[in-house]
Scaffold this motif. Structure first.
Motif, PDB file in Angstrom:
ATOM      1  N   CYS A  60      55.915 -41.021  27.493  1.00  0.00           N
ATOM      2  CA  CYS A  60      56.767 -40.979  26.298  1.00  0.00           C
ATOM      3  C   CYS A  60      55.884 -40.582  25.126  1.00  0.00           C
ATOM      4  O   CYS A  60      54.889 -41.240  24.849  1.00  0.00           O
ATOM      5  CB  CYS A  60      57.401 -42.344  26.057  1.00  0.00           C
ATOM      6  N   CYS A  70      63.276 -43.669  27.290  1.00  0.00           N
ATOM      7  CA  CYS A  70      62.091 -44.496  27.466  1.00  0.00           C
ATOM      8  C   CYS A  70      62.501 -45.973  27.494  1.00  0.00           C
ATOM      9  O   CYS A  70      63.161 -46.440  26.564  1.00  0.00           O
ATOM     10  CB  CYS A  70      61.100 -44.233  26.332  1.00  0.00           C
ATOM     11  N   CYS A  84      55.814 -43.699  22.228  1.00  0.00           N
ATOM     12  CA  CYS A  84      55.098 -44.968  22.362  1.00  0.00           C
ATOM     13  C   CYS A  84      53.995 -44.916  23.428  1.00  0.00           C
ATOM     14  O   CYS A  84      53.211 -45.847  23.557  1.00  0.00           O
ATOM     15  CB  CYS A  84      56.075 -46.106  22.682  1.00  0.00           C
TER      16      CYS A  84
HETATM   17 ZN   LIG Z   1      58.592 -44.763  24.410  1.00  0.00          ZN
END
Ligand SMILES: [Zn+2]
Length: 375
Positions: free
Chosen positions: A326, A346, A329
């Motif tokens: 992702c 995500c 993050c």
């Molecule tokens: Zn994420």
């Protein structure tokens, strides 16, 4: 001090019948030289554990020409280039990058040999309508643009369709050719569905008409395989298939040129994934293998064009999981590995991702990190 870059340009040429015959003689002699010295080098090693290098072969060639006077009919530069290629094949073999050099069989269609420009043996006429080639003399050429530098060498090619081309390696001072770019930084993901996707969501699809040609090629190839080998219908069909191949490769080539120029003008930094092309071509599905070839071609075009425009191409190592991470993050989601998953959310930060755009964003930031860690 001036730095130089080498670019290749290919042009259609129109040799007359005598020139065609002369080209064939050089091609035949090149094949003879390759096979003769491959045999000699193998023998020297097997019987005396002696390694015969390029210089030894080139020196021996002088005497061989006395034994076989008909070798004088061939372009002597082309014979030397053939010996250099043989040397390179051995070096690739010693390094473990290639299998042992093979003998060259006479091809039923097409020919190809390279010759070096010495004392202006290769040059373009003042009116740009002819190219002077060793042994062939003035040969009609179709120049789509002026040759922009010093001609280093020329490869003469007859395609299986029967058409002749010359591919010139041209030496150009890089200060002369450096062009500007628009200073953008982008990550690029090469795909199967789209040809490429940029981190800002730009998608470039493969040209639609290519699929049509490719489907047609599959059909015509199937027809060919059912015909009696050597029959006149088979020969006609073989030519048809060869012409279709050429059409596809020309169309692809134009598309790749257009796209790589566009990106080289746009970007000061372009990050791509370092693809394992050799591994991918083991995949025998036609559509797949064609795109693999295009990708490696595309990457080498990007390399020289970006250098030309003062930009930089950074290759991100393949083991970096660009599709599974992702970009917001940094969470890794192995489930997205399957090619069928185009969009995903995500589980950590709940961001929604387009698979390829997310990958391109990751490739860009990885490339930027790599670049700054070296600098
Ligand atoms: Zn994420």
């Amino acid at each position: 001090m001036d730095e130089y870059i080498y670019l290749r340009y290919q042009y259609r040429i129109y040799p007359n019948d005598l020139q065609k015959a002369k080209a064939q003689i050089t091609a035949d002699c090149c094949r003879f030289i390759h096979n003769y010295y491959l045999n000699l080098r193998s023998l020297a090693w097997r019987t005396q554990h002696r390694s015969m290098n390029y210089n030894a072969c080139a020196n021996d060639l002088k005497y061989l020409k006395l034994v076989y006077p008909w070798l004088a009919q061939a372009d002597s530069m082309a014979l030397q280039e053939e010996l250099k290629d043989l040397q390179r094949s051995f070096e690739n073999f010693w390094r473990g990058d290639a299998s042992y050099p093979l003998y060259h069989a006479k091809k039923s269609t097409g020919l190809s040999f390279r010759t070096r420009n010495q004392s202006d043996g290769i040059r373009i006429s003042a009116d740009n309508r002819y190219i002077h080639l060793p042994k062939l003399g003035w040969t009609k050429i179709r120049l789509s643009r002026q040759v922009p530098g010093i001609i280093e060498n020329a490869t003469l090619i007859q395609k299986p369709s029967g058409k002749y081309f010359v591919s010139l390696t041209v030496k150009i001072a890089s200060s002369v050719v450096t062009k500007r770019n628009d200073g953008n930084e982008h990550g690029l993901d090469l795909g199967l569905k789209s040809f490429y996707i940029l981190d800002d969501g730009t998608k470039k699809d493969n040209p639609k008409y290519l699929y049509r040609y490719e489907n047609k090629l599959v059909r015509e190839q199937r027809r060919l395989s059912r015909m009696k080998k050597g029959s006149s219908n088979w020969r006609k069909q073989k030519l048809k298939v060869a012409r279709l191949h050429e059409k596809i490769s020309n169309t692809r080539h134009d598309f790749l040129h257009k796209e790589s120029t566009y990106l080289a003008r746009k970007c000061s930094l372009l990050c791509i994934e370092d693809l394992n092309i050799a591994g991918m071509t083991k995949n025998h599905r036609l559509a797949r293998s064609i795109s693999d070839v295009s990708w490696s071609k595309f990457i080498s075009m990007l390399e020289y064009k970006m250098a030309l425009h003062g930009g930089m191409l950074v290759k991100v190592p393949r083991f970096y999981a660009s599709t599974q991470t992702c970009h917001i993050c940094g969470h890794k989601e192995p489930k997205t590995k399957a090619l069928s998953i185009r969009k995903w959310t995500c589980p950590e930060c709940k961001a929604m991702h387009d698979r390829d755009v997310n990958a391109a964003i990751n490739i860009l930031s990885k490339g930027q990190t790599l670049l700054h860690s070296v600098a």
